[in-house]
Design an enzyme around this catalytic site. Structure first.
Site, short mmCIF file in Angstrom:
data_model
loop_
_atom_site.label_atom_id
_atom_site.label_comp_id
_atom_site.label_asym_id
_atom_site.label_seq_id
_atom_site.Cartn_x
_atom_site.Cartn_y
_atom_site.Cartn_z
N GLY A 1 52.73 -16.76 -1.53
CA GLY A 1 51.76 -17.78 -1.16
C GLY A 1 50.46 -17.70 -1.91
O GLY A 1 49.48 -18.39 -1.56
N GLU B 1 49.13 -14.98 -15.87
CA GLU B 1 47.72 -14.57 -16.07
C GLU B 1 46.78 -15.77 -16.09
O GLU B 1 45.81 -15.82 -16.85
CB GLU B 1 47.57 -13.72 -17.33
CG GLU B 1 48.20 -12.34 -17.18
CD GLU B 1 47.89 -11.41 -18.31
OE1 GLU B 1 46.73 -11.37 -18.75
OE2 GLU B 1 48.82 -10.72 -18.77
#
Length: 372
Positions: free
Chosen positions: A125, A358
């Site tokens: 989540g 990233e």
């Protein structure tokens, strides 16, 4: 490689040029490797990179230009080699920047290739939204108890040591996170799933079920986890752009060879004006990406506390541009471009994830916009 003139740019010192030349020789002798068994390939690559002395650059004192040059070169030869190197640095980035003397003892193992590291931030989540982290770390006598799930963890399942981010609750949202150093053999750590992706890498979902860590497993201060994570990404985000740059350079080189040698009706593709236009666009994107990547790396190496904007620009542009360069390389290779096992087909699969991990491209756009 057709063009190495970028090494003469003023971003670099003599030591960078010497290192790049030595690494090029090493790659020529050791890469690519067989990707048939990805776990075994990654373990072998970490061991080989350690034996070759290249992993010493991945921990401790971090020179971002060196990290970028290494990632660019490795990615140009073998994307899995770039992955193996990058994760040794990213995985232990928090320890390199904020670790105690005892925690930094792990760097001796990861920079020699004796141990494999991993960076465990993402959850089911909470991907781009780090503040939504739900894994908890609760104080217990003598240390901490961690419970939660981490997913899309690179080197998950093969790592010897993880840096884990968990909610310790000092404040709401991002201000209530902390970072912990966790050996892979702790009781309560379980590999739930190994995740298969279009360009195979070791990825896993991990469950932490009553994992107990000692007090000295805490990296930095309690509640400083978000700052630590962003500081690590500030260093390594530019290197993602460098890896994309390496893939784009390889695609450009492969395509140069293709258009010079492939003929249609007796005329080489390279002699056709439309093809020349595509090649010009590819070369332009490669050079622009390189300038942004090495600008960000140079600024960080000059002592800037944060290079959030520069790193976001480098990561965003280099990965998006590389996708476009590689797509055109596939197009100019024709049917050969989509043949499984061809160089450009492999690059096409490898580049896609770099626009996500990233910090996805749209997240980088938000970072850049906020910096304005």
């Amino acid at each position: 490689m057709s063009d190495r003139t970028y090494l003469d740019w003023p971003f670099f010192e003599a030591r960078h040029r010497e290192m790049a030349a030595a690494l090029e020789d090493w790659c020529g002798a050791h890469l690519p490797v067989d990707h048939g068994d990805v776990d075994a390939a990654c373990r072998g690559l970490v061991a080989a990179l350690g034996a070759g002395g290249w992993l010493r650059h991945s921990g401790g004192s971090l020179d971002v230009r060196t990290l970028c040059l290494i990632r660019e070169t490795l990615a140009r030869h073998d994307a899995l080699a770039d992955f193996a190197f990058a994760m040794q640095g990213l995985g232990m980035g928090a320890v390199s920047l904020f670790g105690t003397a005892s925690q930094r003892e792990w760097l001796g193992k990861t920079t020699s290739g004796e141990a494999i590291s991993a960076f465990a931030l993402t959850e089911p989540g909470s991907g781009s939204d780090v503040a939504a982290t739900s894994t908890t770390a609760v104080r217990v006598p003598g240390g901490w108890r961690l419970d939660g799930v981490k997913t899309w963890i690179s080197n998950g399942g093969i790592a010897d040591v993880y840096v884990i981010f968990a909610r310790t609750g000092e404040a709401p949202g991002a201000r209530g996170l902390s970072a912990f150093l966790m050996p892979a053999d702790v009781a309560g750590l379980r590999v739930v799933e190994r995740q298969e992706v279009i360009a195979p890498h070791p990825l896993a979902t991990l469950a932490l079920e009553g994992v107990t860590l000692p007090e000295d497993a805490l990296i930095g201060e309690a509640g400083a986890g978000f700052k630590i994570a962003m500081s690590v990404l500030d260093v390594f985000r530019s290197t993602v752009g460098a890896a994309a740059l390496g893939m784009a350079r390889r695609a450009l080189d492969e395509t140069l060879h293709r258009v010079r040698s492939r003929k249609i009706q007796g005329l080489a593709l390279a002699e056709m004006q439309m093809v020349q236009g595509h090649m010009a666009d590819m070369a332009l994107k490669v050079d622009a990406a390189a300038l942004l990547v090495y600008r960000a790396a140079w600024v960080k190496d000059q002592g800037a506390a944060r290079v959030t904007r520069e790193a976001a620009m480098a990561k965003l542009y280099a990965t998006e541009a590389a996708q476009e360069v590689i797509d055109m390389a596939v197009q100019l290779h024709g049917g050969e471009g989509v043949r499984h096992g061809s160089v450009v087909e492999g690059l096409y699969r490898e580049i896609r994830a770099l626009r996500i991990y990233e910090g996805a491209s749209d997240v980088q756009r938000i970072v850049i916009a906020r910096s304005l």
